[in-house]
Scaffold this active site. Structure first.
Site, PDB file in Angstrom:
ATOM      1  N   MET A  79      24.202   9.438   1.939  1.00 30.83           N
ATOM      2  CA  MET A  79      23.913  10.564   2.632  1.00 30.83           C
ATOM      3  C   MET A  79      24.458  10.396   3.988  1.00 30.83           C
ATOM      4  O   MET A  79      24.719  11.250   4.626  1.00 30.83           O
ATOM      5  CB  MET A  79      22.686  11.240   2.330  1.00 30.83           C
ATOM      6  CG  MET A  79      22.529  12.575   2.792  1.00 30.83           C
ATOM      7  SD  MET A  79      23.485  13.756   2.177  1.00 30.83           S
ATOM      8  CE  MET A  79      22.789  13.956   0.428  1.00 30.83           C
ATOM      9  N   LYS A 125     -17.612  -1.159   6.135  1.00 28.08           N
ATOM     10  CA  LYS A 125     -18.099  -2.269   5.091  1.00 28.08           C
ATOM     11  C   LYS A 125     -19.843  -2.307   4.934  1.00 28.08           C
ATOM     12  O   LYS A 125     -20.136  -2.564   3.903  1.00 28.08           O
ATOM     13  CB  LYS A 125     -17.509  -3.558   5.420  1.00 28.08           C
ATOM     14  CG  LYS A 125     -17.786  -4.654   4.398  1.00 28.08           C
ATOM     15  CD  LYS A 125     -17.085  -5.785   4.790  1.00 28.08           C
ATOM     16  CE  LYS A 125     -16.981  -6.918   3.448  1.00 28.08           C
ATOM     17  NZ  LYS A 125     -16.376  -8.214   3.796  1.00 28.08           N
ATOM     18  N   GLU A 169       0.707  -1.207   0.040  1.00 27.45           N
ATOM     19  CA  GLU A 169      -0.074   0.035  -0.198  1.00 27.45           C
ATOM     20  C   GLU A 169       0.971   1.237  -0.141  1.00 27.45           C
ATOM     21  O   GLU A 169       0.307   2.296  -0.372  1.00 27.45           O
ATOM     22  CB  GLU A 169      -1.056   0.062   1.147  1.00 27.45           C
ATOM     23  CG  GLU A 169      -2.158  -1.028   1.019  1.00 27.45           C
ATOM     24  CD  GLU A 169      -1.692  -2.351   1.650  1.00 27.45           C
ATOM     25  OE1 GLU A 169      -2.536  -3.375   1.943  1.00 27.45           O
ATOM     26  OE2 GLU A 169      -0.246  -2.685   2.011  1.00 27.45           O
ATOM     27  N   PHE A 209     -11.341  -7.669  13.635  1.00 32.46           N
ATOM     28  CA  PHE A 209     -10.403  -8.162  12.904  1.00 32.46           C
ATOM     29  C   PHE A 209     -10.096  -7.044  11.893  1.00 32.46           C
ATOM     30  O   PHE A 209     -10.839  -6.524  11.188  1.00 32.46           O
ATOM     31  CB  PHE A 209     -10.765  -9.363  12.053  1.00 32.46           C
ATOM     32  CG  PHE A 209      -9.532  -9.997  11.226  1.00 32.46           C
ATOM     33  CD1 PHE A 209      -8.325 -10.378  11.708  1.00 32.46           C
ATOM     34  CD2 PHE A 209      -9.894  -9.810   9.681  1.00 32.46           C
ATOM     35  CE1 PHE A 209      -7.366 -10.713  10.616  1.00 32.46           C
ATOM     36  CE2 PHE A 209      -8.879 -10.499   8.895  1.00 32.46           C
ATOM     37  CZ  PHE A 209      -7.672 -10.856   9.379  1.00 32.46           C
ATOM     38  N   GLN A 210      -8.540  -6.720  11.676  1.00 34.05           N
ATOM     39  CA  GLN A 210      -8.041  -5.753  10.848  1.00 34.05           C
ATOM     40  C   GLN A 210      -8.921  -4.176  11.061  1.00 34.05           C
ATOM     41  O   GLN A 210      -9.210  -3.575   9.956  1.00 34.05           O
ATOM     42  CB  GLN A 210      -8.243  -6.107   9.273  1.00 34.05           C
ATOM     43  CG  GLN A 210      -7.265  -7.075   9.155  1.00 34.05           C
ATOM     44  CD  GLN A 210      -7.010  -7.235   7.589  1.00 34.05           C
ATOM     45  OE1 GLN A 210      -8.143  -7.133   6.695  1.00 34.05           O
ATOM     46  NE2 GLN A 210      -6.016  -7.947   6.956  1.00 34.05           N
TER      47      GLN A 210
END
Length: 586
Positions: A483, A164, A52, A114-115
């Site tokens: 760097m 959802k 993502e 969940f999630q």
């Protein structure tokens, strides 16, 4: 006319009505209704990413190179948290994104389902605005508002968190009005006329003026870049830019002094320090530009043009603020200037330009060449020469290679340079290149990368292979986090703690494993031919360019120092740093 449909269908219809052609995402349980609606249409193409974070950087590259809003679709929980880095990157660099996240059903919110995560709470400080949609009746308005907020004023990312059950719910969808707005968000686009007149008055009297330009000019659209060029020609003033503003003014112009700031040119930084009038157009005075605040451009009158009122006096105290869109303010400056004179102030500015030319003669970007090993500066110069006549877009990762790209790859057009400025996100360049290539399928898209940074999102090379996107990943491989190593050398006594990469992949074999092409080059005499092979290949390429291991990126303003306290390379023509009276200027 309202049309009844599910919340998931509303999301896809709103994307279509907003003119969205591509969305970058990754499916999961909490967004399956939206993915089902996506499956049943063919107007919006979905690009399947591998992570993502990659989706958000792809959307950033897409947005930055087109001026459109980039779109992201991810699931709840880890899908949303993985997107946070890209959202923060977009916020700091003012990139317009709309990120749609799934959420557990409304009855489950707060139950540690969940999630589940508090997406709105997590993203509150790394977005321009965010929403948790609790009712399907609110969804059409929120979807259209999100695009307006993301693209108007100072652009930025907007998150829409959709449970959802709201995706399944039925409701009335309506198309965006001719002008979608927000009841409390009213960005000011037209600058105050009296303030702009006062700015032109100052510009007509200045003896040592400078245009200091930023990413706001590019965000304002191509017309703003054209107006900047016209105003610079009218006035005869020198022009410099932040990292994010490269391309707004042509690098081929004799008025261009190069990039400003920590790794900017000697002439740009010295002119900023010694100017008597600074006209900041669309930049935010970040610390990489200002150096030590109390020593920043100490004797100048400061004009600041910015569409974001919160940027005014945030870091530097301003004498004349102008709140408005860069393009509008530039147009007004041109119009007012023309009512007073049709000529530049060439004669009055001659001593100032004489001084600038003396600083330019220092040649602060000079480096020692080699016939035995590839210098990173040389690699970018040869890459730029090979791409000179092509429709080229450049992305970068973050580190030394990013600064060398800014110094040695010239840009004459806006929206051709995509890099992570404010957040300095390693791993930005490869997925950003994917997003740029999706937007410009026939263009040459090159990610100038470092071997450490590119590994953070290397999996997105698979996305490029899947969608037959011929991106070129040009890796300046010095086997160090360059760097970090440079700062350890200069500030920590050469104690290279964890900055050397003990185990690197074989990038040629890695490219082949993904289904792309790999090229390796470590001989400067073979570099041009290898670059030509890379550009000729009609597919994604990983180019492993082996460069000198301990090259430093100069010039450099050390942290906490002023612009006239730069570290110059030992190749600089220091004889030109002495003034007419024998005084050492730095």
């Amino acid at each position: 006319m309202a049309e009844e449909m599910s919340g998931a269908e509303m999301v896809i219809r709103a994307l279509q009505d907003q003119g969205v052609e591509h969305i970058f995402g990754y499916p999961g349980g909490a967004v399956l209704p939206i993915y089902d609606a996506l499956f049943q249409q063919d107007k919006v193409q979905h690009i399947l990413v591998r992570h993502e974070q990659g989706a958000t950087h792809m959307a950033e590259g897409y947005a930055r190179s087109t001026g459109k809003v980039g779109c992201v679709l991810v699931t709840s929980g880890p899908g949303a948290t993985n997107a946070v880095t890209g959202l923060t990157d977009a916020l700091l660099d003012s990139i317009p994104l709309v990120c749609i996240t799934g959420q557990v059903a409304t009855p489950l919110i707060g139950s540690d389902a969940f999630q589940e995560c508090d997406t709105v709470g997590i993203t509150r400080n790394c977005t321009k605005h965010n929403y948790l949609v609790k009712k399907v009746a609110d969804l059409p308005r929120i979807l259209h508002e999100a695009f307006y907020i993301a693209a108007s004023g100072r652009p930025g990312p907007v998150v829409i968190d959709i449970p959802k059950d709201v995706q399944f719910a039925m409701g009335d969808y309506y198309r965006p009005a001719s002008h979608t707005s927000h009841k409390s968000y009213r960005p000011q686009t037209e600058g105050d006329h009296k303030a702009i007149e006062a700015a032109v008055d100052l510009m007509m009297k200045a003896k040592r003026p400078i245009f200091y330009t930023g990413g706001g000019v590019i965000n304002s659209g191509p017309e703003a870049s054209r107006n900047l060029r016209e105003l610079a020609e009218l006035t005869g003033f020198p022009v410099t830019s932040t990292l994010m503003g490269l391309g707004a003014f042509p690098a081929s112009s004799p008025q261009w002094m190069g990039m400003l700031g920590m790794h900017g040119t000697y002439e740009a930084n010295m002119a900023m320090h010694d100017c008597d009038l600074m006209i900041n157009i669309g930049a935010r005075f970040d610390d990489r530009i200002t150096g030590r605040i109390d020593a920043f451009s100490p004797n100048s009158t400061k004009i600041h043009v910015d569409i974001d009122p919160s940027s005014i006096n945030k870091n530097i105290v301003i004498d004349l603020p102008i709140i408005g869109d860069c393009n509008h303010v530039l147009e007004e400056m041109i119009r007012i200037w023309r009512t007073r004179t049709n000529t530049s102030r060439e004669e009055e500015l001659r001593p100032w330009w004489h001084q600038i030319e003396k600083w330019r003669a220092v040649n602060s970007l000079r480096y020692k060449g080699s016939d035995e090993v590839i210098k990173p500066q040389y690699a970018i110069e040869r890459l730029a020469a090979a791409a000179r006549d092509k429709d080229v877009y450049i992305t970068t990762e973050v580190g030394q290679h990013q600064m060398w790209a800014a110094q040695y790859f010239p840009f004459d057009l806006p929206n051709r340079w995509m890099t992570s400025g404010g957040l300095g996100t390693m791993g930005y360049g490869l997925p950003a290149a994917v997003g740029v290539q999706v937007a410009h399928p026939d263009a040459l898209v090159i990610d100038i990368a470092g071997e450490a940074s590119v590994q953070m999102t290397m999996q997105e090379f698979s996305t490029a292979v899947q969608y037959r996107l011929p991106i070129k990943i040009f890796i300046l491989n010095n086997e160090y986090m360059g760097m970090v190593r440079q700062w350890q050398e200069l500030l920590h006594g050469g104690r290279y703690s964890q900055s050397y990469s003990e185990s690197l992949p074989d990038f040629v074999k890695l490219a082949e494993a993904f289904g792309g092409k790999g090229i390796r080059c470590d001989d400067p005499k073979e570099l041009d031919a290898a670059i030509a092979e890379m550009l000729a290949y009609d597919g994604p390429v990983l180019f492993d360019c082996r460069v000198t291991k301990e090259e430093n990126c100069f010039p450099m303003i050390p942290s906490g120092k002023a612009h006239n306290e730069m570290i110059l390379p030992d190749t600089a023509d220091v004889g030109n740093i002495i003034d007419d009276k024998g005084k050492v200027l730095v």
